[in-house]
Design a protein around this motif. Structure first.
Motif: not given
Lengths: 119, 404
Positions: B46-68
Motif C-alpha cells: 500500500q505505501w508505494p501508492d498511498q505514501g508513507v504514513p506520518d507515524n509508520p509504527t502506529a500504522w503497522l500496529i493498527s494494520a497488524g491488529r486488524h489482521k490479527g
C-alpha cells in the motif's frame, strides 16, 4: 483462572518438630486459609495425613491392583493442597508465597485444565 | 530511498516494538507474530501508492491488529476471544504513544524471562522475540539443533498461554528479583556469544552484539543501577574481542593481548555507563565486575595494572555475591598483587568445589609455573586440558605445556 497449589515437604522435618512448633504451624495454616478466603482467593483446600497412610489404586484389564504408599518415592511428600482463584500466574505465585509450608518445603502451582463440555 | 529499503530498515529497528504491542493487543504470541508479518506485507503493497504514513509504527500496529482479528475470525475461536471482538469497533483504549510502546517492550522482556520458564527456554524466547532472530539463528548461536530450539519455543509459548503468565511488568515488590533474572538472561546471551562452551571458535560476535543491544534497550527503559552496570560490563569485555584471538583462532590471554587493538570508543562508552551506575549506589555484582573490567581497560599492560584495587573489588564482590568462580578470579588477582604463592593459598579452599572446572587447574598450573615448580605445573596443565572441550583453549594449554 483457577490454580492448584500443591504443598510438599519432607515429612521427616515435620516429625522432628516439637509439639509447640507443630501447633504453631497448624495455626499459621488456619490463618493463611482465613486470609485467602477473605480476599476471595480460596476455593478449597485440605491438609493430608502422612504418606504412610496412602494407598495406590490401579485398574489394569479390569482388575483392581492395590498397593501401599504413593506411586513414586520422592524427597518431599505431598502434604496438602489449595485450590485458588487468581488473575494470572504472577498473582498465583504471590498467593503461594503466603502458604506457611513454602518456608520449609515447596509449593507446586499448576493451572486447572477445564474439561471439554460433555457430549 | 525506495519503499522496500525503508521498510527493511523499519523492520530492523521497529519490528520488535510493533510485535510487543501486538502481543498485548491480541493476547497471543503466535497470532501477534503472524499479524506483524502481514502488516509489513500490507505496507509493502500500500505505501508505494498511498505514501508513507506520518507515524509508520502506529500504522503497522493498527494494520497488524486488524489482521490479527481477521485471523481470529478465520480460526473461528470466537468463544475465547469474544471480548476482543467486542472491543474491535471501539477506538483503542491506549493510543500508541512512546510510553505505551516502551511499556510493551518491557512487558515482553519480563514475559520472555519469566522464572517459571526453564532457563534454556528464556534464552531461546528472548533471542527469538526480543532480538528478532530466526529459529535457525537462535539454534546456531546456542549450538543446538533448530528442531530443539523450535520445540523449546513452542513449549514456552504454550506454558505462557496455559499457565496464564501475564504480559506485565512485575510490581514493585517482585521487581528486583525479576529484574535480576532478566539481567541474568541477557548476560547468559552475552556469554554464549563470548565463549561458546564447545567447538572451534571462541567468539560468536553475533550473540554478544544482541546482548549489548538488549542492554542498551534496558538502560533506556529501566535505568536501574545494575542495568547500567551490566551494559558497562558487556561493553568493556566486548571491547577486547579483536585482541582475544589470533587469526588462526588461538586464544590470547589478557596479559598477552595487543592492547592497541582494544576498541577505544567502546571502552569510553563502557566507562561512561559505569560512571552512571556508580552514581546510583548501592551497586551490585554487575557494576563491581564492570569496575574491575574498567581497571583492566585503562591499564597499558598487565604489570601496570592496579592489582591492589582489583583485588579489593574482588573482596567486595565476594562479600555481596559469594561464588567459587569469583573466588577463583580473586585468587588470580591476589597472585598478581602478592605473588603466586598467595594465589595458591587462595585457591586451596576452592579445589574440591571446582575440581572439574578447567580454569581452576589452569590458574594453579600458572602459579606453579611462575614458582618454577615444573612437575606440578605440568600435571595441572594436563588436568585442565582433560577438562575442556573447547579447541582454542586446548591449543592454548598445549602451548603452555610445551613451553615448560
Amino acid at each position: 483462572m483457577k490454580y492448584l497449589a500443591l504443598v510438599y515437604y519432607q515429612e521427616s522435618i515435620i516429625n522432628a518438630m516439637t509439639e509447640k512448633e507443630w501447633h504453631d504451624l497448624n495455626q499459621k495454616c488456619i490463618q493463611c486459609v482465613a486470609g485467602l478466603a477473605e480476599a476471595g482467593h480460596f476455593i478449597a483446600g485440605q491438609a493430608l495425613q502422612p504418606v504412610e497412610t496412602a494407598t495406590t489404586v490401579r485398574v489394569r484389564n479390569g482388575e483392581t491392583l492395590i498397593s501401599d504408599g504413593p506411586f513414586a518415592e520422592t524427597k518431599e511428600q505431598l502434604a496438602g493442597f489449595y485450590l485458588l482463584e487468581a488473575r494470572d500466574l504472577n498473582e498465583a505465585i504471590q498467593l503461594a508465597e503466603k502458604i506457611p509450608p513454602a518456608q520449609l518445603g515447596s509449593i507446586e502451582v499448576r493451572p486447572i485444565r477445564d474439561l471439554p463440555p460433555p457430549d | 530511498m525506495t519503499i522496500e529499503t525503508q521498510l527493511e530498515q523499519l523492520y530492523q529497528t521497529h519490528s520488535r516494538r510493533v510485535l510487543a504491542t501486538l502481543i498485548r493487543l491480541l493476547g497471543d504470541f503466535e497470532l501477534a507474530e503472524e499479524a506483524m508479518h502481514e502488516a509489513f506485507v500490507a505496507a509493502l503493497q500500500q505505501w508505494p501508492d498511498q505514501g508513507v504514513p506520518d507515524n509508520p509504527t502506529a500504522w503497522l500496529i493498527s494494520a497488524g491488529r486488524h489482521k490479527g482479528i481477521d485471523q481470529i475470525r478465520r480460526r473461528q475461536t470466537l468463544r475465547q476471544h469474544q471480548q476482543l471482538l467486542l472491543d474491535e469497533e471501539e477506538p483503542l483504549a491506549t493510543p500508541f504513544n512512546d510510553n505505551t510502546l516502551e511499556d510493551d517492550q518491557l512487558r515482553l522482556i519480563f514475559t520472555c524471562c519469566h522464572p517459571s520458564l526453564a532457563t534454556e527456554a528464556q534464552l531461546a524466547l528472548t533471542l527469538r522475540e526480543m532480538c528478532g532472530l530466526t529459529t535457525e539463528q537462535v539454534a546456531k548461536g546456542l549450538l543446538q539443533k533448530p528442531a530443539t530450539i523450535a520445540q523449546r519455543i513452542v513449549r514456552a509459548k504454550r506454558k505462557i498461554r496455559d499457565a496464564a503468565i501475564p504480559y506485565e511488568v512485575p510490581d514493585i515488590k517482585a521487581l528486583p528479583e525479576r529484574l535480576h533474572n532478566v539481567l541474568q538472561v541477557v548476560y547468559l546471551v552475552f556469554n554464549e556469544g563470548y565463549s561458546s562452551s564447545m567447538g572451534d571458535s571462541v567468539v560468536n560476535h553475533n550473540l554478544a552484539e544482541e546482548a549489548i543491544r538488549l542492554g542498551r534497550l534496558l538502560c533506556e527503559l529501566l535505568p536501574e543501577t545494575e542495568v547500567l552496570g551490566l551494559l558497562a560490563l558487556m561493553l568493556l569485555q566486548d571491547s577486547r574481542k579483536a585482541a582475544r584471538q589470533t587469526p588462526e583462532g588461538d586464544l590470547i590471554t589478557l596479559d598477552e593481548q595487543d592492547r592497541t587493538r582494544w576498541n577505544q570508543p567502546q571502552i569510553q562508552e563502557g566507562l561512561a555507563w559505569l560512571d552512571h551506575a556508580m552514581a546510583q549506589p548501592p551497586v551490585g555484582p554487575y557494576t563491581l565486575q564492570a569496575a574491575i573490567a574498567a581497571l583492566h581497560a585503562q591499564s597499558k599492560s598487565s604489570d601496570e595494572t592496579d592489582w591492589v584495587q582489583i583485588a579489593g573489588l574482588y573482596d567486595l564482590l565476594q562479600r555481596i555475591n559469594p561464588s567459587p568462580v569469583i573466588a577463583l578470579n580473586r585468587s588470580v588477582a591476589l597472585a598478581m598483587r602478592d605473588g603466586p604463592e598467595a594465589g595458591l593459598q587462595a585457591l586451596h579452599p576452592l579445589e574440591e568445589e571446582l575440581q572439574n572446572y578447567y580454569l581452576l587447574h589452569a590458574a594453579k598450573a600458572d602459579f606453579y609455573r611462575r614458582l618454577n615448580r615444573i612437575p606440578e605445573a605440568r600435571a595441572a596443565y594436563q588436568t585442565a586440558l582433560n577438562l575442556t572441550q573447547q579447541l582454542p583453549e586446548q591449543r592454548y594449554l598445549q602451548k603452555r605445556l610445551a613451553s615448560l
